[in-house]
Design an enzyme around this catalytic site. Sequence first.
Site, PDB file in Angstrom:
ATOM      1  N   HIS A  66     -95.404  27.520  -5.536  1.00 60.04           N
ATOM      2  CA  HIS A  66     -94.131  28.229  -5.662  1.00 60.04           C
ATOM      3  C   HIS A  66     -93.844  28.438  -7.137  1.00 60.04           C
ATOM      4  CE1 HIS A  66     -92.979  24.021  -6.018  1.00 60.04           C
ATOM      5  NE2 HIS A  66     -91.809  24.380  -6.528  1.00 60.04           N
ATOM      6  N   HIS A  68     -91.240  27.655  -9.130  1.00 58.56           N
ATOM      7  CA  HIS A  68     -90.392  26.779  -9.926  1.00 58.56           C
ATOM      8  C   HIS A  68     -91.075  26.504 -11.264  1.00 58.56           C
ATOM      9  CE1 HIS A  68     -87.176  24.415  -7.430  1.00 58.56           C
ATOM     10  NE2 HIS A  68     -86.615  25.188  -8.332  1.00 58.56           N
ATOM     11  N   ASP A  70     -91.437  23.967 -13.260  1.00 61.48           N
ATOM     12  CA  ASP A  70     -92.266  22.787 -13.520  1.00 61.48           C
ATOM     13  C   ASP A  70     -93.670  22.913 -12.939  1.00 61.48           C
ATOM     14  OD1 ASP A  70     -90.704  22.551 -11.078  1.00 61.48           O
ATOM     15  OD2 ASP A  70     -91.488  20.522 -10.846  1.00 61.48           O
ATOM     16  N   HIS A  71     -93.873  23.831 -12.001  1.00 63.81           N
ATOM     17  CA  HIS A  71     -95.188  24.017 -11.382  1.00 63.81           C
ATOM     18  C   HIS A  71     -96.025  25.094 -12.077  1.00 63.81           C
ATOM     19  CE1 HIS A  71     -94.638  21.499  -7.669  1.00 63.81           C
ATOM     20  NE2 HIS A  71     -93.405  21.545  -8.158  1.00 63.81           N
ATOM     21  N   HIS A 156     -88.973  25.400   1.028  1.00 62.74           N
ATOM     22  CA  HIS A 156     -88.395  24.852  -0.194  1.00 62.74           C
ATOM     23  C   HIS A 156     -87.160  25.660  -0.585  1.00 62.74           C
ATOM     24  CE1 HIS A 156     -88.388  22.395  -3.730  1.00 62.74           C
ATOM     25  NE2 HIS A 156     -88.847  23.307  -4.570  1.00 62.74           N
ATOM     26  N   ASP A 183     -93.872  21.452  -2.902  1.00 61.62           N
ATOM     27  CA  ASP A 183     -92.516  20.979  -2.610  1.00 61.62           C
ATOM     28  C   ASP A 183     -92.038  21.606  -1.306  1.00 61.62           C
ATOM     29  OD1 ASP A 183     -92.725  19.830  -5.086  1.00 61.62           O
ATOM     30  OD2 ASP A 183     -91.230  21.095  -6.058  1.00 61.62           O
ATOM     31  N   HIS A 247     -95.714  13.661  -7.532  1.00 59.77           N
ATOM     32  CA  HIS A 247     -94.451  14.301  -7.947  1.00 59.77           C
ATOM     33  C   HIS A 247     -93.293  13.320  -7.743  1.00 59.77           C
ATOM     34  CE1 HIS A 247     -91.017  17.154  -7.661  1.00 59.77           C
ATOM     35  NE2 HIS A 247     -91.770  18.066  -8.236  1.00 59.77           N
TER      36      HIS A 247
END
Length: 284
Positions: A66, A68, A70-71, A156, A183, A247
Amino acid sequence: MSLSITLLGTGSPMPSPDRAGPATLISAGEGPEGEHYLVDAGRGVLMRLAAAGLGAPNLAAVLITHLHSDHITDLNDVITSRWVMTFEKTPLTIVGPVGTQAVVDHILASLEPDIGYRIAHHEDLDHRPPVTVVEVTAGEIDLPGGVRVSCAQTDHKPVEPSVGFRFDHGDGDGVVGVVVAGDTVPCAGLDGLCTGANALVHTVIRKDIIANVPLQRMQDTLDYHSSPEEAAQTAARADVDTLVLTHYVPAFPSGGGDDWRDLAAAHFGGRIELGDDLHRVEID
């Protein structure tokens, strides 16, 4: 046949001195001759990949669960390093949910000054970073190599769409399957993806701890992540052999995590793995 799982980054959006951002490596074979798939590209991913004896040129593909931040924090580093560390045109395949193409286009636009500098400086660098983006929703993904890759929708929300990936290696009774969830809360898409798999890699947060943190921004994370218990229940429904947790929010000290394992073990009777960055799990 076998697959190995390396937790390159077990951290979260919160910077940690000990944990890189979310990133998991799925490998068929060893070293540069192996077939290696990077799932997510959090902060510090290439440092951890180097510690595993590999680099961006060794990746068969990058798969994004996804969008986001942080990924994908170091996706730009993967793109640039692949480009400058290979000496012939070597396209990088990036697979992700709908929206990935736009993100990659913006990353390349942000790198435009650097691209110009390097092409001007190096006579043997006569092409821009070659990147191929494949946007996916569900089903098999057409990638070269001996590992079969497929995906399914996860949940998510409000981050939408999000996907989990499955890697199958081998034939007949010798097939080994590993699912990397990303996530998500428990959902039918992930359940279906896990059916018949040997292992599930699942991101988790400690809802029992976060529920007592008097910050709304932390409270907001409770409704779109799984706890160790929920991840274990997903693994149990699919009857996988191994559950790998990653995570960690809040992160536990290096060498710790027994309480996380205990929470999962109350709902899942198989092998439970968790640990520090570079923790490796063999699935065969």
